[in-house]
Design a protein around this motif. Structure first.
Motif, PDB file in Angstrom:
ATOM      1  N   SER A  60      49.348 -62.446  -1.117  1.00 17.94           N
ATOM      2  CA  SER A  60      48.256 -63.394  -0.903  1.00 17.94           C
ATOM      3  C   SER A  60      48.647 -64.631  -0.102  1.00 17.94           C
ATOM      4  O   SER A  60      47.795 -65.391   0.324  1.00 17.94           O
ATOM      5  CB  SER A  60      47.685 -63.844  -2.252  1.00 17.94           C
ATOM      6  OG  SER A  60      48.571 -64.736  -2.902  1.00 17.94           O
ATOM      7  N   VAL A  61      49.956 -64.869   0.071  1.00 22.59           N
ATOM      8  CA  VAL A  61      50.413 -66.023   0.836  1.00 22.59           C
ATOM      9  C   VAL A  61      51.530 -65.587   1.777  1.00 22.59           C
ATOM     10  O   VAL A  61      52.258 -64.643   1.490  1.00 22.59           O
ATOM     11  CB  VAL A  61      50.912 -67.154  -0.086  1.00 22.59           C
ATOM     12  CG1 VAL A  61      49.762 -67.835  -0.801  1.00 22.59           C
ATOM     13  CG2 VAL A  61      51.913 -66.632  -1.094  1.00 22.59           C
ATOM     14  N   ASP A 132      45.475 -68.217  -3.999  1.00 23.97           N
ATOM     15  CA  ASP A 132      45.016 -67.468  -2.841  1.00 23.97           C
ATOM     16  C   ASP A 132      44.687 -66.012  -3.149  1.00 23.97           C
ATOM     17  O   ASP A 132      44.669 -65.184  -2.249  1.00 23.97           O
ATOM     18  CB  ASP A 132      46.076 -67.545  -1.731  1.00 23.97           C
ATOM     19  CG  ASP A 132      46.336 -68.976  -1.316  1.00 23.97           C
ATOM     20  OD1 ASP A 132      47.414 -69.479  -1.644  1.00 23.97           O
ATOM     21  OD2 ASP A 132      45.450 -69.586  -0.708  1.00 23.97           O
ATOM     22  N   GLU A 134      42.211 -62.900  -3.811  1.00 26.78           N
ATOM     23  CA  GLU A 134      41.010 -62.630  -3.017  1.00 26.78           C
ATOM     24  C   GLU A 134      40.210 -61.488  -3.612  1.00 26.78           C
ATOM     25  O   GLU A 134      40.760 -60.623  -4.294  1.00 26.78           O
ATOM     26  CB  GLU A 134      41.435 -62.284  -1.572  1.00 26.78           C
ATOM     27  CG  GLU A 134      40.311 -62.191  -0.574  1.00 26.78           C
ATOM     28  CD  GLU A 134      39.535 -63.481  -0.463  1.00 26.78           C
ATOM     29  OE1 GLU A 134      38.645 -63.720  -1.309  1.00 26.78           O
ATOM     30  OE2 GLU A 134      39.810 -64.256   0.461  1.00 26.78           O
ATOM     31  N   SER A 151      41.577 -62.262   4.857  1.00 26.93           N
ATOM     32  CA  SER A 151      41.105 -62.987   3.682  1.00 26.93           C
ATOM     33  C   SER A 151      39.970 -63.921   4.060  1.00 26.93           C
ATOM     34  O   SER A 151      40.069 -64.697   5.013  1.00 26.93           O
ATOM     35  CB  SER A 151      42.248 -63.789   3.061  1.00 26.93           C
ATOM     36  OG  SER A 151      41.769 -64.577   2.009  1.00 26.93           O
ATOM     37  N   ASP A 154      40.661 -67.953   2.788  1.00 26.15           N
ATOM     38  CA  ASP A 154      41.764 -68.738   3.348  1.00 26.15           C
ATOM     39  C   ASP A 154      41.287 -69.618   4.488  1.00 26.15           C
ATOM     40  O   ASP A 154      40.745 -69.120   5.474  1.00 26.15           O
ATOM     41  CB  ASP A 154      42.881 -67.821   3.867  1.00 26.15           C
ATOM     42  CG  ASP A 154      43.630 -67.127   2.754  1.00 26.15           C
ATOM     43  OD1 ASP A 154      43.477 -67.554   1.597  1.00 26.15           O
ATOM     44  OD2 ASP A 154      44.357 -66.164   3.042  1.00 26.15           O
ATOM     45  N   ASP A 157      46.989 -70.840   6.247  1.00 24.57           N
ATOM     46  CA  ASP A 157      47.888 -69.808   5.727  1.00 24.57           C
ATOM     47  C   ASP A 157      47.121 -68.505   5.532  1.00 24.57           C
ATOM     48  O   ASP A 157      47.169 -67.871   4.477  1.00 24.57           O
ATOM     49  CB  ASP A 157      48.519 -70.268   4.413  1.00 24.57           C
ATOM     50  CG  ASP A 157      49.683 -69.376   3.981  1.00 24.57           C
ATOM     51  OD1 ASP A 157      50.401 -68.873   4.863  1.00 24.57           O
ATOM     52  OD2 ASP A 157      49.848 -69.165   2.772  1.00 24.57           O
ATOM     53  N   ILE A 158      46.378 -68.109   6.562  1.00 23.82           N
ATOM     54  CA  ILE A 158      45.490 -66.943   6.468  1.00 23.82           C
ATOM     55  C   ILE A 158      46.316 -65.667   6.344  1.00 23.82           C
ATOM     56  O   ILE A 158      47.266 -65.443   7.084  1.00 23.82           O
ATOM     57  CB  ILE A 158      44.566 -66.878   7.701  1.00 23.82           C
ATOM     58  CG1 ILE A 158      43.683 -68.126   7.741  1.00 23.82           C
ATOM     59  CG2 ILE A 158      43.701 -65.625   7.662  1.00 23.82           C
ATOM     60  CD1 ILE A 158      42.871 -68.264   9.013  1.00 23.82           C
TER      61      ILE A 158
END
Length: 539
Positions: A60-61, A132, A134, A151, A154, A157-158
């Motif tokens: 997620s990141v 983050d 989703e 995402s 976001d 930091d997409i």
């Protein structure tokens, strides 16, 4: 059927979805509602097209790599299978939930129930709360060969999830955990970065951070780039293509015989350990404390570039409430003047300050397992404080005594403690109370005004000394050699050796006014005659 026409239709749809004018309907031959329904049908057909669904790596990141996830879409339901994600304590799982393809600003994929994707949300990783996770992804690309999801939530930091058609064998997670264990051994957790990615004439420093599934590669001296990866049965799969030495790398294969990884590029770039080179990068445990002062000296979250010019500007370093095992890297702060270590409760840190030649002040406070510090050969040292370090048995300052002015050493080891400040000709004050004394040496400390070794503080109501010293004398104590000494407090349970006796009689003969204390009781002839040192006292 390829999806190019549907992507085109989707783009046109964005400009027309809000319109109801008859000319627009004439152009497309269908109403906006009909076109949306067609787009949803087409996207669902593509999602359901691969026989064994889709395969990708999700995280997620962007500061963490990806974890294998498999998706099989059918009749409004999706089966999601994922490997165990230790990072967020999510076990290997397989679940079937509902989904739908929606259209708002653009086509989107909505997972309608809790799954791996939401599990990232609110997870705590390394003490940091991730926010983050989703459940809604925008379609960035969709064909029968590739789906790229972006995402939706976001703003920076997409993150992206790239899916390709899966094989039947992908649905078995067998072998992934074994490979992950092997990858942990590729880059050992050493304090010095001593690995390079090597092939032909190419050689750059590299680290495989298996805990976070990140590969860090030096691009130029003092600069590095992070690359996210996922684990396969063969090795690691890069989530974005890595370019090194003019070659494109998408995968590293684990070499069992050499216990390292080899790239899928033409020259087979290999992670290799190199012991024979000057130190250029170190991984200091105290990076979090140092990074704000010299952010440019850290090419990655862990690496410090020892040749960075700004390291010369660091004059103070304070570490509080951190259980660091080592303080390797302090020697690369050439102008450090003040070092403080407070509250290391669950580790015995190795602290060697002998290379920090500009050091003036040090403080060690409440470090419960600290048993040794190296403060040797420090020509500028002026002040030392070592208090409440119950395992610390010795403080040897002989080779760093030239400019010492004050030493405080309270409540260290209660059974055995030695202190040597001999040669500290500028030392004015020595406070070292409630230690388990076995030896103290103040030879040559000609400027001393106060030596306070007991638990008192010139009042009757101070608590008694709780340590059990066996000190028989104070080495170097001399009335003639210490003409300015005006306070001498000796532990109650210490034996009164020849130097202490001689000091008393010599100063009395000189008529000097010296405030003396034995234990926590003052020796004052006018108010406490019972505590006056006499011949009988010293017998």
């Amino acid at each position: 059927m390829k999806m190019l026409k549907y992507i085109t239709a989707g783009v046109l749809l964005m400009g027309a979805a809000a319109c109801t004018h008859s000319e627009i309907e004439d152009v497309f031959g269908a109403s906006p509602e009909e076109r949306i329904a067609q787009l949803q049908q087409d996207y669902n057909q593509i999602l359901a097209y691969p026989e064994y669904g889709w395969k990708g790596y999700y995280g997620s990141v962007n500061k963490h790599g990806g974890y294998l996830v498999l998706l099989r879409f059918e009749d409004g339901k999706v089966t999601i299978k994922s490997e165990a994600v230790g990072l967020i304590k999510y076990p290997e799982s397989e679940e079937t939930i509902t989904y739908h393809v929606g259209v708002k600003q653009r086509p989107e994929l909505v997972f309608e129930s809790y799954s791996l994707f939401q599990a990232w949300h609110g997870a705590i990783v390394g003490g940091e709360l991730l926010k983050d996770g989703e459940f809604v992804f925008n379609f960035d690309k969709i064909t029968q060969d590739e789906v790229i999801l972006k995402s939706k939530s976001d703003l920076k930091d997409i993150t992206y999830l790239r899916l390709t058609p899966a094989k039947k064998t992908d649905w078995s997670m067998t072998g992934l955990s074994d490979m992950e264990r092997k990858l942990y051994a590729v880059s050992p957790a050493t304090e010095i970065l001593n690995q390079k990615l090597v092939g032909g004439s190419y050689a750059r420093f590299v680290e495989l951070d298996a805990a976070n599934r990140m590969l860090y590669l030096e691009e130029a001296p003092g600069k590095a780039k992070a690359h996210r990866y996922g684990v396969s049965r063969r090795g690691i799969v890069l989530l974005d293509t890595l370019y090194a030495g003019g070659e494109a790398i998408t995968e590293f294969i684990y070499d069992e015989s050499r216990r390292t990884i080899v790239s899928d590029s033409p020259t087979g770039l290999t992670v290799t350990t190199d012991e024979n080179y000057p130190i250029e990068y170190v991984k200091p445990s105290f990076a979090d404390e140092l990074r704000p002062a010299v952010p440019e000296a850290f090419p990655t979250p862990k690496w410090m570039y020892v040749k960075h010019a700004d390291l010369k500007n660091v004059k103070r370093l304070e570490v509080t409430l951190k259980n660091y095992q080592t303080f390797y890297g302090l020697e690369f702060l050439p102008n450090l003047e003040d070092f403080r270590l407070v509250g290391v409760f669950s580790a015995n840190p190795r602290v060697d300050l002998s290379k920090n030649l500009k050091l003036k002040k040090v403080l060690f406070l409440m470090n419960t397992l600290l048993d040794r510090v190296d403060l040797s050969n420090l020509p500028e040292l002026e002040e030392v404080t070592c208090t409440s370090n119950p395992m610390l048995k010795e403080l040897d300052l002989r080779t760093s005594a030239a400019k010492l002015k004050r030493v405080v050493a309270h409540m260290n080891n209660a059974a055995e403690f030695r202190l040597n400040v001999s040669g500290a000709a500028k030392l004015l004050r020595l406070e070292a109370q409630q230690n388990g004394w076995t030896a103290v040496d103040i030879t040559g400390c000609s400027s001393l005004r106060e030596v306070l070794l007991n638990s008192g503080n010139s009042t009757e109501n101070e608590s008694a000394d709780v340590s059990h010293p066996t000190m028989t004398d104070i080495t170097g104590l001399s009335a003639a050699g210490m003409p300015l000494l005006e306070k001498l407090f000796v532990p109650l349970s210490a034996k009164l050796g020849d130097n202490v006796k001689r000091f008393y009689f010599d100063t009395k003969a000189e008529g000097r006014k010296v405030l003396m204390m034995y234990g926590h009781s003052l020796i004052k002839p006018d108010t406490h005659p019972q505590y006056i040192y006499t011949d009988a006292t010293f017998d």
